[in-house]
Design a protein around this motif. Sequence first.
Motif, PDB file in Angstrom:
ATOM      1  N   SER A  71       0.851  -1.187   0.000  1.00  0.00           N
ATOM      2  CA  SER A  71       0.000   0.000   0.000  1.00  0.00           C
ATOM      3  C   SER A  71       0.885   1.235   0.000  1.00  0.00           C
ATOM      4  N   HIS A  72       0.294   2.379  -0.337  1.00  0.00           N
ATOM      5  CA  HIS A  72       1.054   3.621  -0.436  1.00  0.00           C
ATOM      6  C   HIS A  72       1.020   4.391   0.876  1.00  0.00           C
ATOM      7  N   GLU A 194      -6.285   4.099  -2.447  1.00  0.00           N
ATOM      8  CA  GLU A 194      -5.327   3.053  -2.811  1.00  0.00           C
ATOM      9  C   GLU A 194      -5.590   2.536  -4.227  1.00  0.00           C
ATOM     10  N   LYS A 198      -2.694   2.896  -7.081  1.00  0.00           N
ATOM     11  CA  LYS A 198      -2.134   1.719  -7.748  1.00  0.00           C
ATOM     12  C   LYS A 198      -2.155   1.898  -9.265  1.00  0.00           C
TER      13      LYS A 198
END
Length: 471
Positions: A71-72, A194, A198
């Motif tokens: 995840s970021h 997210e 992505k």
Amino acid sequence: MPKEDDSASDYSDNESSHSDEEEDIEDYKKGGYHPVNIGDRFDNGRYIVLRKLGWGHFSTVWLTLDTLTDSHVALKIVKAANRYTDSALEEIKLLECVKKTNPESKGWQHVAQLLNHFWHQGPNGKHACMTFEVLGESLLSLMKRYNYKGIPQHIVKRIAKQVLEGLDYLHRECGIVHTDLKPENVLVWIPNIEDYLKTDTADILKEINAAPPNIERRRSSTASWKDGVADVDSISKSKKKRLKKKMKKKNEAIQQNNEDEDELEDTLGNLKINTQWNNSNTSTVIPSCTLDITTIGSEKELDNIVVKIADLGNACWMDGEYTHVIQTRQYRSPEVIVGAKWTNEADMWSVACMIFELLTGEFLFDPRAGSKYNKDDDHLAQILELMRTVPKLLTTGGEYSRDFFDRSGKLKHIKKLRYRRLRDVLHDTFLVPPEDADAASVFLLPMLEMDMSKRASAQQMLKSPWLQETT
């Protein structure tokens, strides 16, 4: 007299705010910023840098992929000088308290959450690093979208309620004073971020994975610089041999010879910086790119806006006794101006100033120095024009009170005041309809009480009728 200081303190940062200007390349030096390239890895390779989100005078902030969770996260890298790292360590303690105290609280979700923290050794020193959930634009950016003419009232009410919930959590449950509430430090949470990220960063990640690892990426994956001299083609073979010998010696007996280690790290650090800036062929640093909510959905999503209080870089515990200058100028409370003791009530003053600004697009108080008075004099005059009376605590109880007020409690340097009511300012200057101006005024005034002991708390303000129509 108090110093002319329009900032909150020496550590405040704007976590992920875009600026038309970027940090000064000259600050990439010993004790300064850590040089970062897209694709660099941190914390033993866990975090991969994908984009620059923003910067402050004491840190840079980067969008990274957390390979452990896929995840970021936003990575904040603080300057290496001791005064910044000391402040960062205190900020981490405060953030850990926010994270752990009561995740079930309604206000918990309206304070930006710390996810992780670690150290990173770089050519400019040892940097405190923190990771946060990725948030979008600040309320300042939202104000810009409305051309500083004011955000629609129903959206402001929703924002105000959430900020007060977050502040109530900080004050009552965590015992923390924020000390620097302003539009720049309240950020928009983006739903399904997210999924968006992505897709948005897929191409960047492909390029990074396809590229051969360079010296910086290997060096960023570990704090020990074990691969330090690889791929440095710009130095002579003899010098490269000497550096390799020194590195080998260092790895065999770390810290047995501090002078030799410092010399080696200085040499490698200079090589790395030169390589980075020369290879990227830039005379300026990497530009910031914040996440704009409009790139993700329609502006109708603003009707369901969710915001979070960010940047606890200046925050402190409520159990102390403080008189030092806090708060950015336009949001500074009167007790702070005169050098009196302050506590969490100072945050409430800032909230009122911020909500007025969201409604109108302009500052409630915007002091300017004159030929016979300074900004503090004008600030107090503007406050008195609106509030009319001043408590004795302010005229006599502050370290600088006698610099501003005479024995009768009147201002020394500004004699003529133009008194006005807040509802008249809203109606006459900003053309807010009379009924709305009255309601907004009734809501804001308890937070603008000059006597901080009588100022409304966040918990009390959440019961205000002005907020009840929000969800």
